[in-house]
Design an enzyme around this catalytic site. Structure first.
Site, mmCIF file in Angstrom:
data_model
loop_
_atom_site.group_PDB
_atom_site.id
_atom_site.type_symbol
_atom_site.label_atom_id
_atom_site.label_comp_id
_atom_site.label_asym_id
_atom_site.label_seq_id
_atom_site.Cartn_x
_atom_site.Cartn_y
_atom_site.Cartn_z
ATOM 1 N N ASP A 7 11.911 -20.376 17.121
ATOM 2 C CA ASP A 7 12.691 -20.661 18.324
ATOM 3 C C ASP A 7 11.999 -19.947 19.490
ATOM 4 O O ASP A 7 10.875 -19.429 19.342
ATOM 5 C CB ASP A 7 14.168 -20.241 18.142
ATOM 6 N N CYS A 64 11.940 -15.975 14.583
ATOM 7 C CA CYS A 64 13.001 -15.979 15.591
ATOM 8 C C CYS A 64 13.150 -14.543 16.074
ATOM 9 O O CYS A 64 12.246 -13.719 15.848
ATOM 10 C CB CYS A 64 14.295 -16.614 15.077
ATOM 11 N N GLY A 65 14.248 -14.214 16.747
ATOM 12 C CA GLY A 65 14.386 -12.856 17.267
ATOM 13 C C GLY A 65 14.433 -11.824 16.151
ATOM 14 O O GLY A 65 13.727 -10.820 16.183
ATOM 15 N N THR A 66 15.288 -12.086 15.166
ATOM 16 C CA THR A 66 15.454 -11.161 14.048
ATOM 17 C C THR A 66 14.747 -11.626 12.778
ATOM 18 O O THR A 66 14.576 -10.832 11.851
ATOM 19 C CB THR A 66 16.945 -11.034 13.698
ATOM 20 N N GLY A 67 14.445 -12.908 12.700
ATOM 21 C CA GLY A 67 13.972 -13.520 11.450
ATOM 22 C C GLY A 67 15.123 -13.938 10.558
ATOM 23 O O GLY A 67 14.929 -14.657 9.577
ATOM 24 N N VAL A 68 16.327 -13.515 10.916
ATOM 25 C CA VAL A 68 17.476 -13.729 10.029
ATOM 26 C C VAL A 68 18.049 -15.144 10.178
ATOM 27 O O VAL A 68 18.211 -15.870 9.189
ATOM 28 C CB VAL A 68 18.566 -12.673 10.279
ATOM 29 N N HIS A 97 7.638 -11.719 -7.072
ATOM 30 C CA HIS A 97 8.883 -11.828 -7.846
ATOM 31 C C HIS A 97 9.648 -13.116 -7.580
ATOM 32 O O HIS A 97 10.228 -13.687 -8.487
ATOM 33 C CB HIS A 97 9.820 -10.652 -7.522
ATOM 34 N N ASN A 98 9.728 -13.513 -6.286
ATOM 35 C CA ASN A 98 10.591 -14.650 -5.914
ATOM 36 C C ASN A 98 9.817 -15.947 -5.720
ATOM 37 O O ASN A 98 10.413 -16.990 -5.477
ATOM 38 C CB ASN A 98 11.349 -14.363 -4.605
ATOM 39 N N ARG A 108 11.696 -9.575 17.576
ATOM 40 C CA ARG A 108 12.345 -8.445 18.242
ATOM 41 C C ARG A 108 12.494 -7.253 17.289
ATOM 42 O O ARG A 108 13.152 -6.274 17.620
ATOM 43 C CB ARG A 108 13.720 -8.879 18.785
ATOM 44 N N ARG A 132 10.388 -13.248 -16.738
ATOM 45 C CA ARG A 132 11.697 -12.862 -16.178
ATOM 46 C C ARG A 132 11.873 -13.384 -14.756
ATOM 47 O O ARG A 132 12.979 -13.745 -14.345
ATOM 48 C CB ARG A 132 11.906 -11.351 -16.249
ATOM 49 N N HIS A 133 10.774 -13.467 -14.022
ATOM 50 C CA HIS A 133 10.878 -13.977 -12.650
ATOM 51 C C HIS A 133 11.032 -15.508 -12.642
ATOM 52 O O HIS A 133 11.768 -16.054 -11.822
ATOM 53 C CB HIS A 133 9.672 -13.532 -11.826
ATOM 54 N N ARG A 136 14.659 -16.126 -13.316
ATOM 55 C CA ARG A 136 15.531 -15.839 -12.167
ATOM 56 C C ARG A 136 15.402 -16.907 -11.086
ATOM 57 O O ARG A 136 16.387 -17.288 -10.447
ATOM 58 C CB ARG A 136 15.212 -14.447 -11.620
HETATM 59 C C1 RB5 Z 1 18.082 -15.958 19.938
HETATM 60 O O1 RB5 Z 1 18.599 -15.250 21.022
HETATM 61 C C2 RB5 Z 1 18.354 -15.217 18.639
HETATM 62 O O2 RB5 Z 1 19.724 -15.215 18.371
HETATM 63 C C3 RB5 Z 1 17.578 -15.824 17.500
HETATM 64 O O3 RB5 Z 1 16.224 -15.833 17.810
HETATM 65 C C4 RB5 Z 1 17.673 -15.114 16.165
HETATM 66 O O4 RB5 Z 1 17.466 -13.744 16.298
HETATM 67 C C5 RB5 Z 1 18.862 -15.431 15.356
HETATM 68 O O5 RB5 Z 1 18.998 -14.971 14.222
#
Ligand code: RB5
Length: 149
Positions: A7, A64-68, A97-98, A108, A132-133, A136
């Site tokens: 993003d 992305c910002g967090t990768g999450v 492993h995965n 960020r 084992r992997h 899983r």
């Molecule tokens: C964008 O502001 C931010 O929310 C996105 O890049 C990301 O961190 C979401 O998980």
């Protein structure tokens, strides 16, 4: 072939990694976004994850910002095991492993130097193939099947 996606928040780090892939002569396809104008990470997670799931690309890198957020979205695509990592140990272990097929990085969270190290570990580490992997990962695939991904 490596699939790339981001993003707006991940875009600058993706561009740094593109320079690194070019220096290493690693082929890639960039599924967007193509600027730092605000956009929605799930859109680019889907395009990139589909390219990996369809076999068009062998692995993917998402930013992305967090990768999450982008990892949560990518993991909704059947066959995708996307790992959000910010340290070297996890980036290597998720291949061993995965058999993770997408690495997600937070622009960020980590700096470009760290990101380059994680990308190299992720791309250069083979799945261990340990029984084992394999078992899983088969359980993860069964979860996909049971929950209709
Ligand atoms: C964008 O502001 C931010 O929310 C996105 O890049 C990301 O961190 C979401 O998980």
């Amino acid at each position: 072939m490596i699939a790339l996606g981001s993003d707006h928040a991940g875009y600058p780090l993706k561009m740094e990694i593109i320079k690194h892939l070019e220096a290493r002569n690693i082929e890639f396809r960039d599924y967007g976004c193509y600027s730092d104008e605000s956009c929605d990470y799930a859109v680019f997670a889907e395009k990139t994850a589909k390219a990996v799931a369809d076999g068009e690309c062998e692995k993917g890198l998402l930013f992305c910002g967090t990768g999450v957020g982008i990892s949560i979205a990518a993991n909704k695509v059947k066959g995708i095991r996307a790992a959000c990592c910010s340290d070297e140990f996890s980036a290597e272990a998720t291949r061993l492993h995965n058999d993770a097929n997408i690495l997600c990085l937070g622009a960020r969270v980590i700096n470009p130097e760290k990101a380059v190290k994680l990308v190299d570990l992720f791309l250069d580490t083979a799945f261990s193939g340990d029984e084992r992997h394999i078992r899983r990962i088969a359980q993860i695939t069964a979860l996909e099947d049971n929950f209709g991904k």
